[in-house]
Design a protein around this motif. Structure first.
Motif, PDB file in Angstrom:
ATOM      1  N   THR A  19       7.324 -10.288 -51.851  1.00 42.71           N
ATOM      2  CA  THR A  19       7.791 -10.458 -50.732  1.00 42.71           C
ATOM      3  C   THR A  19       6.500 -10.283 -49.868  1.00 42.71           C
ATOM      4  O   THR A  19       5.968 -11.190 -48.941  1.00 42.71           O
ATOM      5  N   ASN A  80       5.681  -8.120 -39.591  1.00 42.92           N
ATOM      6  CA  ASN A  80       6.183  -9.229 -40.492  1.00 42.92           C
ATOM      7  C   ASN A  80       6.588  -8.921 -41.783  1.00 42.92           C
ATOM      8  O   ASN A  80       7.662  -9.247 -42.117  1.00 42.92           O
ATOM      9  N   GLU A  83      10.043  -6.849 -41.461  1.00 39.68           N
ATOM     10  CA  GLU A  83      11.075  -7.752 -41.050  1.00 39.68           C
ATOM     11  C   GLU A  83      11.390  -8.513 -42.553  1.00 39.68           C
ATOM     12  O   GLU A  83      12.476  -8.527 -42.889  1.00 39.68           O
ATOM     13  N   ARG A  84      10.378  -9.028 -43.074  1.00 39.16           N
ATOM     14  CA  ARG A  84      10.593 -10.059 -44.242  1.00 39.16           C
ATOM     15  C   ARG A  84      11.105  -9.209 -45.435  1.00 39.16           C
ATOM     16  O   ARG A  84      11.931  -9.589 -46.059  1.00 39.16           O
ATOM     17  N   ASN A  86      12.829  -6.228 -45.549  1.00 33.52           N
ATOM     18  CA  ASN A  86      14.402  -5.911 -45.294  1.00 33.52           C
ATOM     19  C   ASN A  86      15.019  -7.027 -45.465  1.00 33.52           C
ATOM     20  O   ASN A  86      16.272  -6.938 -45.919  1.00 33.52           O
ATOM     21  N   HIS A  87      14.721  -8.198 -44.738  1.00 32.32           N
ATOM     22  CA  HIS A  87      15.525  -9.648 -45.174  1.00 32.32           C
ATOM     23  C   HIS A  87      15.750  -9.824 -46.478  1.00 32.32           C
ATOM     24  O   HIS A  87      16.922  -9.987 -47.082  1.00 32.32           O
ATOM     25  N   VAL A  88      14.668  -9.803 -47.267  1.00 28.60           N
ATOM     26  CA  VAL A  88      14.777 -10.382 -48.641  1.00 28.60           C
ATOM     27  C   VAL A  88      15.218  -9.496 -49.434  1.00 28.60           C
ATOM     28  O   VAL A  88      16.214  -9.556 -50.376  1.00 28.60           O
ATOM     29  N   LYS A  90      17.785  -7.141 -48.759  1.00 30.27           N
ATOM     30  CA  LYS A  90      19.174  -7.345 -48.304  1.00 30.27           C
ATOM     31  C   LYS A  90      19.871  -8.698 -49.077  1.00 30.27           C
ATOM     32  O   LYS A  90      20.775  -8.523 -49.456  1.00 30.27           O
ATOM     33  N   ALA A  91      19.091  -9.757 -48.650  1.00 30.74           N
ATOM     34  CA  ALA A  91      19.610 -11.209 -49.175  1.00 30.74           C
ATOM     35  C   ALA A  91      19.542 -11.179 -50.786  1.00 30.74           C
ATOM     36  O   ALA A  91      20.681 -11.622 -51.308  1.00 30.74           O
ATOM     37  N   GLN A  92      18.464 -10.693 -51.425  1.00 29.57           N
ATOM     38  CA  GLN A  92      18.633 -11.017 -52.926  1.00 29.57           C
ATOM     39  C   GLN A  92      19.006  -9.576 -53.764  1.00 29.57           C
ATOM     40  O   GLN A  92      19.196  -9.962 -54.913  1.00 29.57           O
ATOM     41  N   GLU A  96      20.137  -2.362 -48.384  1.00 25.66           N
ATOM     42  CA  GLU A  96      19.793  -1.885 -47.275  1.00 25.66           C
ATOM     43  C   GLU A  96      18.710  -0.930 -47.402  1.00 25.66           C
ATOM     44  O   GLU A  96      19.096   0.284 -47.669  1.00 25.66           O
TER      45      GLU A  96
END
Length: 110
Positions: A19, A80, A83-84, A86-88, A90-92, A96
């Motif tokens: 990521t 960036n 943020e990215r 943490n998002h990835v 959580k999503a994949q 958290e």
């Protein structure tokens, strides 16, 4: 069907490393420790290089050691990444992170 899914620290570190490489301004990852540095010298680079997974109050933490491109805003690149990542994660992975910390350890011409 029931069961459990376990995501290893190595898999999490690889996900985070991949990521981070996608973020504009990141030239690469830096060895986080001596063992990793020796592995890289011997030609065994991994997606997880430059990522150290830890735990804080039962939750995972991630320290990323990056090399940034000359001329970019290091704070913006770091924001960036956080943020990215943490998002990835959580999503994949459904995880958290307690913290994602970026350490800019070098600057290089892209």
């Amino acid at each position: 069907m029931s069961g459990t899914i376990q995501i290893t620290e190595a898999a999490l570190a690889s996900l985070i490393g991949l990521t981070a490489h996608e973020i504009p301004g990141v030239v690469g990852m830096a060895p986080a420790n001596l063992k990793e540095g020796i592995s890289r010298v011997l030609g065994r680079a991994n997606a997880s290089d430059g990522v150290v997974i830890g735990k804080d109050s039962g939750k995972f933490t991630a320290d990323l050691y990056i090399v940034v491109a000359y001329g970019v805003s290091i704070p913006r690149v770091a924001e960036n990444i956080v943020e990215r990542v943490n998002h990835v994660v959580k999503a994949q992975a459904g995880i958290e992170l307690a913290a994602a910390r970026v350490h800019a350890v070098g600057v290089q011409r892209a």
